[in-house]
Design a protein around this motif. Structure first.
Motif, mmCIF file in Angstrom:
data_model
loop_
_atom_site.group_PDB
_atom_site.id
_atom_site.type_symbol
_atom_site.label_atom_id
_atom_site.label_comp_id
_atom_site.label_asym_id
_atom_site.label_seq_id
_atom_site.Cartn_x
_atom_site.Cartn_y
_atom_site.Cartn_z
ATOM 1 N N ALA A 5 -3.587 3.523 -1.513
ATOM 2 C CA ALA A 5 -3.213 3.524 -2.937
ATOM 3 C C ALA A 5 -2.647 2.178 -3.045
ATOM 4 C CB ALA A 5 -2.398 4.510 -3.056
ATOM 5 N N ALA A 13 1.315 7.903 -4.785
ATOM 6 C CA ALA A 13 1.643 6.683 -5.749
ATOM 7 C C ALA A 13 2.357 7.237 -7.099
ATOM 8 C CB ALA A 13 0.700 5.736 -5.884
ATOM 9 N N ASP A 38 -1.483 7.487 -0.459
ATOM 10 C CA ASP A 38 -2.806 8.009 -1.373
ATOM 11 C C ASP A 38 -2.377 7.762 -2.828
ATOM 12 O OD1 ASP A 38 -1.354 10.006 -1.769
ATOM 13 O OD2 ASP A 38 -2.658 11.614 -1.067
ATOM 14 N N GLU A 39 -3.097 8.173 -3.788
ATOM 15 C CA GLU A 39 -3.071 7.961 -5.368
ATOM 16 C C GLU A 39 -1.932 8.905 -5.668
ATOM 17 O OE1 GLU A 39 -5.490 8.221 -9.466
ATOM 18 O OE2 GLU A 39 -6.538 7.653 -7.744
ATOM 19 N N THR A 97 -3.143 15.184 -7.726
ATOM 20 C CA THR A 97 -2.183 14.265 -8.270
ATOM 21 C C THR A 97 -1.329 15.057 -8.896
ATOM 22 O OG1 THR A 97 -3.743 12.476 -8.601
ATOM 23 C CG2 THR A 97 -1.433 12.548 -9.935
ATOM 24 N N ASN A 110 -5.979 4.442 -6.174
ATOM 25 C CA ASN A 110 -6.494 4.213 -4.913
ATOM 26 C C ASN A 110 -7.542 3.107 -4.926
ATOM 27 O OD1 ASN A 110 -9.228 5.125 -4.096
ATOM 28 N ND2 ASN A 110 -8.334 7.159 -4.964
ATOM 29 N N SER A 122 0.915 -1.223 0.042
ATOM 30 C CA SER A 122 -0.066 0.076 0.014
ATOM 31 C C SER A 122 1.019 1.268 0.043
ATOM 32 C CB SER A 122 -1.178 0.103 1.328
ATOM 33 O OG SER A 122 -1.559 1.369 1.395
#
Length: 239
Positions: free
Chosen positions: A231, A100, A96-97, A129, A215, A93
């Motif tokens: 994520a 990532a 969060d997105e 993002t 995510n 994991s």
């Protein structure tokens, strides 16, 4: 001096008081989109996994059931991500997105054989993002090209690219030809995916992407008041 505390309450009285406080919350419908989705946590999963004492209670003080349960949960998470993305290896994991995607850019920069320090970012990525990537790129001295992939000339030297799949407004693009163009100049391609959508859409592996991130909020995690939500990060075995 003795503490100035109110009179003690019974458990039932305390619960009633907490309930009355909680009822003052105002619950609104969220229209934010951008990677957040309202969802239902199936009761069978909530009761038999999330609330199952087998996962979080040690049988005896010297047996590591908690660690074993957590390891099994992480293995299930990784296996699901591998199955959905079609890529060979996944981590447990990330925060969060957005984090990532920044990690994907950093990894692309490390493994690419391209001499460019330019990284393409799809203008259709979620705004949060793009903001995190800007911060990461600044201190790694990576030059960002934030543009529309439908009109951008991918003969421009770049070491990698990030696309949102589906886009932040829900549009679904087929990136297969663009990905091939980038691979011809030894660039690394990352797809930021809605993981649940991969049950219907072509997987990152089928599109020949190198990295898939996103995510897992759609898999039954309530919206609450935003993120972060766990994520995922998957890539090819060669990396």
């Amino acid at each position: 001096n003795p503490l100035k505390l109110p009179q003690p309450l019974t458990e039932n009285e305390a619960l009633q008081q907490l309930k009355s406080i909680a009822q003052q919350n105002k619950v609104y419908r969220s229209y934010i989109g951008m990677g957040y989705y309202n969802c239902i946590t199936p009761t069978v999963i909530q009761r038999n996994i999330l609330e199952n004492p087998n996962w979080y209670t040690a049988y005896t003080p010297y047996q590591p059931e908690i660690a074993q349960g957590r390891l099994e949960a992480l293995l299930n998470f990784q296996t699901m991500v591998i199955a959905m993305t079609g890529l060979e290896i996944a981590n447990a994991s990330l925060l969060d997105e957005a984090t990532a995607t920044a990690e994907a850019m950093t990894m692309s920069y490390a493994v690419t054989k391209h001499k460019s320090n330019h990284f393409f970012v799809d203008i259709n990525c979620h705004p949060q993002t793009i903001e995190v990537i800007k911060t990461r790129a600044k201190y790694l001295e990576i030059k960002l090209i934030i543009d529309n992939p439908q009109t951008f000339d991918f003969n421009t030297p770049i070491f990698g690219a990030l696309f949102q799949y589906p886009a932040t407004n829900g549009t679904i693009y087929d990136y297969q030809q663009i990905i091939e163009q980038i691979h011809q100049q030894k660039g690394i391609v990352t797809l930021a995916c809605d993981l649940l959508s991969l049950a219907l859409l072509k997987s990152p592996r089928e599109l020949n992407a190198d990295i898939a991130v996103g995510n897992t909020q759609r898999f039954g995690v309530p919206l609450g008041y935003g993120g972060p939500h766990a994520a995922f990060f998957a890539t090819k075995d060669e990396y």
